[in-house]
Write a protein that holds these residues in place. Sequence first.
Motif, PDB file in Angstrom:
ATOM      1  N   ARG A   1       0.817  -1.223   0.000  1.00  0.00           N
ATOM      2  CA  ARG A   1       0.000   0.000   0.000  1.00  0.00           C
ATOM      3  C   ARG A   1       0.844   1.265   0.000  1.00  0.00           C
ATOM      4  O   ARG A   1       0.374   2.327  -0.391  1.00  0.00           O
ATOM      5  CB  ARG A   1      -0.961  -0.005   1.192  1.00  0.00           C
ATOM      6  CG  ARG A   1      -2.132  -0.951   1.022  1.00  0.00           C
ATOM      7  CD  ARG A   1      -3.174  -0.746   2.104  1.00  0.00           C
ATOM      8  NE  ARG A   1      -2.666  -0.943   3.443  1.00  0.00           N
ATOM      9  CZ  ARG A   1      -2.610  -2.125   4.073  1.00  0.00           C
ATOM     10  NH1 ARG A   1      -3.042  -3.214   3.483  1.00  0.00           N
ATOM     11  NH2 ARG A   1      -2.135  -2.203   5.293  1.00  0.00           N
ATOM     12  N   GLN A   2       2.090   1.176   0.439  1.00  0.00           N
ATOM     13  CA  GLN A   2       2.980   2.334   0.438  1.00  0.00           C
ATOM     14  C   GLN A   2       3.396   2.747  -0.977  1.00  0.00           C
ATOM     15  O   GLN A   2       3.768   3.890  -1.210  1.00  0.00           O
ATOM     16  CB  GLN A   2       4.238   2.041   1.249  1.00  0.00           C
ATOM     17  CG  GLN A   2       4.015   1.919   2.740  1.00  0.00           C
ATOM     18  CD  GLN A   2       3.675   3.256   3.350  1.00  0.00           C
ATOM     19  OE1 GLN A   2       2.511   3.551   3.574  1.00  0.00           O
ATOM     20  NE2 GLN A   2       4.670   4.063   3.606  1.00  0.00           N
ATOM     21  N   LEU A   3       3.376   1.798  -1.920  1.00  0.00           N
ATOM     22  CA  LEU A   3       3.817   2.105  -3.279  1.00  0.00           C
ATOM     23  C   LEU A   3       2.810   3.017  -3.973  1.00  0.00           C
ATOM     24  O   LEU A   3       1.616   2.769  -3.952  1.00  0.00           O
ATOM     25  CB  LEU A   3       3.990   0.808  -4.072  1.00  0.00           C
ATOM     26  CG  LEU A   3       5.083  -0.114  -3.558  1.00  0.00           C
ATOM     27  CD1 LEU A   3       5.043  -1.442  -4.308  1.00  0.00           C
ATOM     28  CD2 LEU A   3       6.448   0.541  -3.679  1.00  0.00           C
ATOM     29  N   ALA A   4       3.323   4.052  -4.578  1.00  0.00           N
ATOM     30  CA  ALA A   4       2.467   5.014  -5.275  1.00  0.00           C
ATOM     31  C   ALA A   4       2.055   4.452  -6.638  1.00  0.00           C
ATOM     32  O   ALA A   4       2.738   3.598  -7.199  1.00  0.00           O
ATOM     33  CB  ALA A   4       3.212   6.329  -5.461  1.00  0.00           C
ATOM     34  N   PRO A   5       0.946   4.944  -7.174  1.00  0.00           N
ATOM     35  CA  PRO A   5       0.550   4.530  -8.528  1.00  0.00           C
ATOM     36  C   PRO A   5       1.550   5.078  -9.552  1.00  0.00           C
ATOM     37  O   PRO A   5       2.424   5.881  -9.215  1.00  0.00           O
ATOM     38  CB  PRO A   5      -0.833   5.164  -8.698  1.00  0.00           C
ATOM     39  CG  PRO A   5      -0.884   6.270  -7.721  1.00  0.00           C
ATOM     40  CD  PRO A   5       0.019   5.888  -6.582  1.00  0.00           C
ATOM     41  N   PRO A   6       1.413   4.675 -10.804  1.00  0.00           N
ATOM     42  CA  PRO A   6       2.330   5.165 -11.846  1.00  0.00           C
ATOM     43  C   PRO A   6       2.268   6.685 -12.005  1.00  0.00           C
ATOM     44  O   PRO A   6       1.226   7.299 -11.790  1.00  0.00           O
ATOM     45  CB  PRO A   6       1.825   4.491 -13.124  1.00  0.00           C
ATOM     46  CG  PRO A   6       1.015   3.336 -12.665  1.00  0.00           C
ATOM     47  CD  PRO A   6       0.442   3.715 -11.327  1.00  0.00           C
ATOM     48  N   ALA A   7       3.397   7.254 -12.382  1.00  0.00           N
ATOM     49  CA  ALA A   7       3.434   8.683 -12.719  1.00  0.00           C
ATOM     50  C   ALA A   7       2.872   8.849 -14.124  1.00  0.00           C
ATOM     51  O   ALA A   7       3.099   8.013 -14.995  1.00  0.00           O
ATOM     52  CB  ALA A   7       4.862   9.206 -12.660  1.00  0.00           C
ATOM     53  N   ALA A   8       2.164   9.929 -14.345  1.00  0.00           N
ATOM     54  CA  ALA A   8       1.629  10.223 -15.671  1.00  0.00           C
ATOM     55  C   ALA A   8       2.790  10.526 -16.624  1.00  0.00           C
ATOM     56  O   ALA A   8       3.766  11.183 -16.224  1.00  0.00           O
ATOM     57  CB  ALA A   8       0.687  11.415 -15.604  1.00  0.00           C
TER      58      ALA A   8
ATOM     59  N   ALA B   1       7.907  16.224 -17.894  1.00  0.00           N
ATOM     60  CA  ALA B   1       8.129  17.548 -17.308  1.00  0.00           C
ATOM     61  C   ALA B   1       9.374  17.576 -16.430  1.00  0.00           C
ATOM     62  O   ALA B   1      10.025  18.607 -16.307  1.00  0.00           O
ATOM     63  CB  ALA B   1       6.900  17.972 -16.506  1.00  0.00           C
ATOM     64  N   VAL B   2       9.708  16.454 -15.811  1.00  0.00           N
ATOM     65  CA  VAL B   2      10.906  16.396 -14.965  1.00  0.00           C
ATOM     66  C   VAL B   2      12.154  16.691 -15.790  1.00  0.00           C
ATOM     67  O   VAL B   2      13.067  17.373 -15.338  1.00  0.00           O
ATOM     68  CB  VAL B   2      11.025  15.000 -14.286  1.00  0.00           C
ATOM     69  CG1 VAL B   2      12.362  14.834 -13.600  1.00  0.00           C
ATOM     70  CG2 VAL B   2       9.897  14.794 -13.299  1.00  0.00           C
ATOM     71  N   THR B   3      12.190  16.185 -16.995  1.00  0.00           N
ATOM     72  CA  THR B   3      13.397  16.324 -17.807  1.00  0.00           C
ATOM     73  C   THR B   3      13.380  17.515 -18.746  1.00  0.00           C
ATOM     74  O   THR B   3      14.401  17.838 -19.331  1.00  0.00           O
ATOM     75  CB  THR B   3      13.602  15.042 -18.647  1.00  0.00           C
ATOM     76  OG1 THR B   3      12.497  14.893 -19.528  1.00  0.00           O
ATOM     77  CG2 THR B   3      13.722  13.823 -17.764  1.00  0.00           C
ATOM     78  N   GLU B   4      12.250  18.166 -18.869  1.00  0.00           N
ATOM     79  CA  GLU B   4      12.115  19.252 -19.832  1.00  0.00           C
ATOM     80  C   GLU B   4      13.201  20.317 -19.649  1.00  0.00           C
ATOM     81  O   GLU B   4      13.320  20.936 -18.607  1.00  0.00           O
ATOM     82  CB  GLU B   4      10.736  19.897 -19.662  1.00  0.00           C
ATOM     83  CG  GLU B   4      10.391  20.879 -20.747  1.00  0.00           C
ATOM     84  CD  GLU B   4       8.965  21.360 -20.580  1.00  0.00           C
ATOM     85  OE1 GLU B   4       8.797  22.561 -20.325  1.00  0.00           O
ATOM     86  OE2 GLU B   4       8.043  20.532 -20.679  1.00  0.00           O
TER      87      GLU B   4
END
Length: 89
Positions: free
Chosen positions: A23-30, A36-39
């Motif tokens: 349950r601690q694991l987050a869902p996938p990033a869009a 946007a992280v690398t832009e």
Amino acid sequence: MALARTVARLDRWLEEHAPGDFRQLAPPAAPQLIAAVTENRFELHPDVRSSLALHDGSALDRACAAGAFVPTDFPLPGERRHARQAALH
């Protein structure tokens, strides 16, 4: 993709044997958030990009019965944390 198959196996194991950790694991990033992280900054290693597409890090939930496999006091970084750090540079 080998990483996706491996993560799927780990997810199934965690869900059965360590549900609090699962349950601690987050869902996938869009995909647009990963982009946007690398832009205009840097290119993500393909494994990091694949990992974020499977789980966007983990949650910080000290109340959850987790911690055996997924850290609760130091969450795994997701795209939001990568984006914040990239904005600082």
